[in-house]
Design a protein around this motif. Structure first.
Motif, short mmCIF file in Angstrom:
data_model
loop_
_atom_site.label_atom_id
_atom_site.label_comp_id
_atom_site.label_asym_id
_atom_site.label_seq_id
_atom_site.Cartn_x
_atom_site.Cartn_y
_atom_site.Cartn_z
N ASP A 129 37.75 66.38 -0.34
CA ASP A 129 38.85 67.14 -0.75
C ASP A 129 38.88 68.29 -0.06
O ASP A 129 37.94 69.47 -0.45
N ILE A 130 39.61 68.82 0.88
CA ILE A 130 39.56 69.93 1.64
C ILE A 130 39.83 71.23 0.91
O ILE A 130 39.26 72.37 1.36
N SER A 131 40.56 71.08 -0.06
CA SER A 131 41.07 72.11 -0.78
C SER A 131 39.66 72.72 -1.47
O SER A 131 39.70 74.05 -1.76
N LEU A 132 38.79 71.86 -1.96
CA LEU A 132 37.68 72.40 -2.67
C LEU A 132 36.78 73.42 -1.53
O LEU A 132 36.16 74.26 -1.95
N VAL A 133 36.70 72.89 -0.42
CA VAL A 133 36.02 73.78 0.69
C VAL A 133 36.78 75.31 0.99
O VAL A 133 36.28 76.07 1.23
N LEU A 134 38.12 74.94 1.00
CA LEU A 134 38.92 76.44 1.16
C LEU A 134 38.80 77.06 0.20
O LEU A 134 39.29 78.49 0.28
N ARG A 135 38.52 76.71 -0.93
CA ARG A 135 38.18 77.65 -2.14
C ARG A 135 36.89 78.76 -1.73
O ARG A 135 36.82 79.75 -2.53
N GLY A 136 36.25 78.51 -0.71
CA GLY A 136 35.01 79.39 -0.61
C GLY A 136 33.91 79.24 -1.41
O GLY A 136 33.36 78.17 -1.57
N ALA A 137 33.51 80.61 -1.62
CA ALA A 137 32.37 80.49 -2.39
C ALA A 137 32.67 80.71 -3.83
O ALA A 137 31.76 81.52 -4.65
N ASP A 138 33.54 80.02 -4.41
CA ASP A 138 33.99 80.11 -5.64
C ASP A 138 32.64 79.53 -6.72
O ASP A 138 32.44 78.27 -6.49
N GLU A 139 32.06 80.22 -7.40
CA GLU A 139 30.92 79.85 -8.27
C GLU A 139 31.26 78.71 -9.08
O GLU A 139 30.50 77.78 -9.35
N THR A 140 32.54 78.73 -9.71
CA THR A 140 32.93 77.57 -10.72
C THR A 140 33.11 76.49 -9.78
O THR A 140 32.83 75.28 -10.54
N THR A 141 33.77 76.63 -8.73
CA THR A 141 33.75 75.29 -8.00
C THR A 141 32.52 74.77 -7.73
O THR A 141 32.30 73.39 -7.51
N LEU A 142 31.73 75.47 -7.03
CA LEU A 142 30.16 74.96 -6.61
C LEU A 142 29.28 74.62 -7.66
O LEU A 142 28.34 73.78 -7.12
N ALA A 143 29.41 74.80 -8.86
CA ALA A 143 28.35 74.60 -9.73
C ALA A 143 28.13 72.95 -9.89
O ALA A 143 26.80 72.67 -9.78
N PRO A 144 29.02 72.29 -9.94
CA PRO A 144 28.81 70.81 -10.30
C PRO A 144 28.17 70.12 -8.97
O PRO A 144 27.34 69.34 -9.10
N PHE A 145 28.40 70.45 -7.74
CA PHE A 145 27.86 70.04 -6.47
C PHE A 145 26.28 70.50 -6.58
O PHE A 145 25.44 69.78 -5.98
N ARG A 146 26.15 71.80 -6.81
CA ARG A 146 24.78 72.29 -6.99
C ARG A 146 23.91 71.43 -7.80
O ARG A 146 22.72 70.98 -7.47
N GLU A 147 24.62 71.36 -9.06
CA GLU A 147 23.97 70.40 -9.89
C GLU A 147 23.37 68.98 -9.59
O GLU A 147 22.30 68.48 -9.69
N ILE A 148 24.50 68.41 -8.73
CA ILE A 148 24.16 67.12 -8.27
C ILE A 148 23.05 67.20 -7.18
O ILE A 148 21.84 66.17 -7.29
N ARG A 149 22.75 68.18 -6.41
CA ARG A 149 22.01 68.41 -5.40
C ARG A 149 20.25 68.59 -6.29
O ARG A 149 19.57 67.88 -5.86
N GLU A 150 20.41 69.40 -7.09
CA GLU A 150 19.31 69.52 -7.98
C GLU A 150 18.78 68.51 -8.74
O GLU A 150 17.44 68.35 -8.71
N ALA A 151 19.66 67.52 -9.14
CA ALA A 151 19.42 66.28 -9.62
C ALA A 151 18.65 65.01 -8.82
O ALA A 151 17.86 64.55 -9.14
#
Length: 581
Positions: free
Chosen positions: A213-235
């Motif tokens: 979903d390229i729209s998620l990438v184009l949101r840049g460094a939005d913390e709200t958008t990035l939080a779930p992806f970071r959580e998956i990586r940490e898991a």
């Protein structure tokens, strides 16, 4: 009695518990176990699937970056000169056309000065000569060879990254490229796991580099958008080798795996919804209590019967193995159960009989090898005929040999030198004695006595003795060349005589030797004493036996010490003495 009681009790408990656990508990928990093992199998398959997909995705991303760096490598092949380089500008423009992901290229010479800048979105510069040595990309490429910058967002949306590469020598300079990472979307969008699973890429701080979903990438460094992806990586990091579970941006529980991308320090993560992953294991199995009770009764009865039948045979086997291990090879284990235990007892009995025969044979061969050649000892053992060792008259060839000048040498030389010479001497002669199956009756210091045609007869004893003597002379003469180079004045002489002698073993109970007694022995010894270095002296009987097959020369009548009459003595011819290499 106490040991037997403990042994019986241990066997009964062992078989009862094993059979009870093997029959009753599986029946009672059949449904649960099938569900559990099904879950484990599916989880293992999921781990393998996600792991393979993650590595495949990482390889594709790595290939995307390697394709860019491989193209950049062509721009840092030739050294810079002081003049403008039009060919480099053409190569840079061509690279922009070939690699759409590259937005701009900056070429830096070996002194750290900008020589060329081409861009898709900015103005090109040629020979600006601006000092770029302090630029972080230039410094990174100069120290590491290949440097990846952090991901940045152009206008807080599209991800960009700087890649810098230096040549294999300072004079060719460096190239700095700005790369638009939005084009990785084509790679990520093609990766599918199952029906709804996909992959995405995060950089080290946890910012989204690529996603279907390229729209998620184009949101840049939005913390709200990035939080779930970071959580998956940490898991995934916490789970290690196991399947990681977490929730994606839509709040759906997912299973995930990850793999690193070397260089830019990225992480490729693949995910699949748990509802899709574990759908095959949703089931429930049950068994009736009647089957459980019947299985428990059957298991208890079977355990009691088998424990009773196993106690006595196992005790007999244990006792028998202890006695056989103590060397009582005549002991036999008597078990008549008609099953594997009886066959095991029969195998033990056969093993004990074989060990007894093997031990007897080894002792027999060890005694024979004390005075016989190994081949002769093996032959006597195979035939089982000890009569050949008993005293008898036989036509034999007696061979004597010793070193000339050894007494004087041993008086002057150091003990370790003497032992070194004897070691080389006996090693050379021992191989030849074994080869010709001669019987070594005695050796003392540097002297040896050998018998041919006793105790085992050979077809042509004189011919075999002459060949043995020649090979021994040739072998020792090679050693003498080396010894004389080391300053040792040593020679080697031999004597052979053929005739009738009394042969047989002589000694006492714990020590026997095989020897020969007769005038032929004394004659061979006297001939050996008369032989000079490189001489093989033989009596007329030996010479007559080999005259048409080997070269022997008469050297005249000689008066042999210990004899009242002269003997015609012959010299055996052999190759000349070898020279030093």
């Amino acid at each position: 009695m106490a040991r037997q009681h403990l042994r019986f009790r241990g066997l009964f408990q062992k078989y009862f518990l094993v059979l009870f656990l093997a029959v009753v508990i599986p029946l009672a928990t059949n449904g649960v176990s099938e569900a559990w093992f099904g879950y484990r199998d599916q989880r293992t398959r999921l781990e393998q699937l996600l792991g393979v997909e993650a590595r495949s995705a990482g390889t594709k991303i790595q290939g995307f970056l390697d394709g860019i760096t491989n193209q950049l490598g062509w721009l840092v092949q030739l050294p810079w000169t002081g003049e403008p380089d039009e060919r480099r500008r053409i190569d840079a423009l061509r690279l922009l056309r070939q690699v759409p992901a590259i937005v701009s290229l900056t070429l830096i010479d070996g002194n750290g000065r900008e020589r060329l800048y081409v861009s898709r979105i900015g103005l090109n510069r040629n020979e600006s000569r601006v000092d770029s040595s302090a630029d972080v990309a230039v410094a990174g490429a100069r120290s590491a060879g290949l440097w990846y910058g952090k991901v940045s967002y152009y206008r807080d949306s599209e991800p960009y990254m700087t890649i810098a590469m230096s040549g294999n020598r300072p004079s060719v300079g460096m190239v700095v490229a700005e790369v638009n990472l939005k084009l990785i979307w084509d790679v990520i969008a093609a990766i599918r796991i199952g029906q709804t699973g996909h992959a995405f890429v995060l950089d080290e701080p946890g910012r989204l580099v690529a996603h279907p979903d390229i729209s998620l990438v184009l949101r840049g460094a939005d913390e709200t958008t990035l939080a779930p992806f970071r959580e998956i990586r940490e898991a995934v990091r916490r789970a290690g080798a196991d399947v990681a579970t977490s929730r994606n941006a839509a709040g759906i529980a997912v299973a995930a795996a990850a793999t690193p991308v070397t260089g830019p320090d990225w992480t490729v993560v693949v995910e699949q919804p748990l509802t899709e992953a574990f759908r095959p294991i949703y089931a429930a199995l049950w068994r009736t209590s009647g089957l459980l009770l019947a299985g428990a009764a059957f298991a208890g009865l079977l355990a009691y019967v088998l424990a009773s039948r196993m106690t006595k045979p196992v005790h007999l086997l244990e006792e028998g193995t202890e006695r056989i291990g103590a060397g009582q090879f005549d002991h036999r284990i008597e078990i008549n159960t008609g099953d594997e235990l009886q066959r095991l007892a029969e195998s033990f009995n056969a093993m004990a009989a074989g060990l007894a025969v093997s031990q007897e044979r080894q002792e027999r061969i060890a005694k024979l090898k004390r005075f016989l050649a190994p081949q002769v000892a093996e032959l006597v053992d195979r035939t089982g005929d000890d009569d050949v060792l008993e005293g008898r008259r036989a036509e034999v060839v007696t061979v004597f040999c010793d070193l000339r000048g050894f007494t004087a040498f041993s008086a002057r030389a150091a003990p370790d030198e003497v032992m070194s010479v004897l070691s080389e001497y006996y090693h050379a002669l021992g191989q030849i004695i074994t080869k010709y199956a001669a019987t070594l009756t005695s050796f003392s210091g540097d002297g040896l006595m050998l018998l041919i045609n006793a105790p085992v007869s050979v077809a042509e004893p004189a011919l075999q003795a002459v060949d043995l003597a020649v090979e021994m002379q040739v072998s020792v003469q090679k050693l003498i060349v080396d010894w004389q180079e080391r300053g040792y004045r040593i020679g080697f002489g031999m004597g052979l005589a053929m005739g009738s002698a009394t042969v047989g073993r002589i000694g006492y109970e714990s020590r026997f030797d095989y020897t020969a007694i007769g005038s032929v022995v004394n004659l061979a010894a006297r001939l050996c004493a008369s032989a000079s270095d490189r001489e093989i002296l033989a009596d007329a009987t030996v010479a007559e036996a080999v005259k048409d097959k080997r070269t022997v020369h008469p050297i005249g009548m000689r008066l042999i010490k210990g004899y009242d009459e002269e003997f015609l003595v012959y010299r055996v011819a052999f190759a000349k003495r070898p020279e030093a290499s």
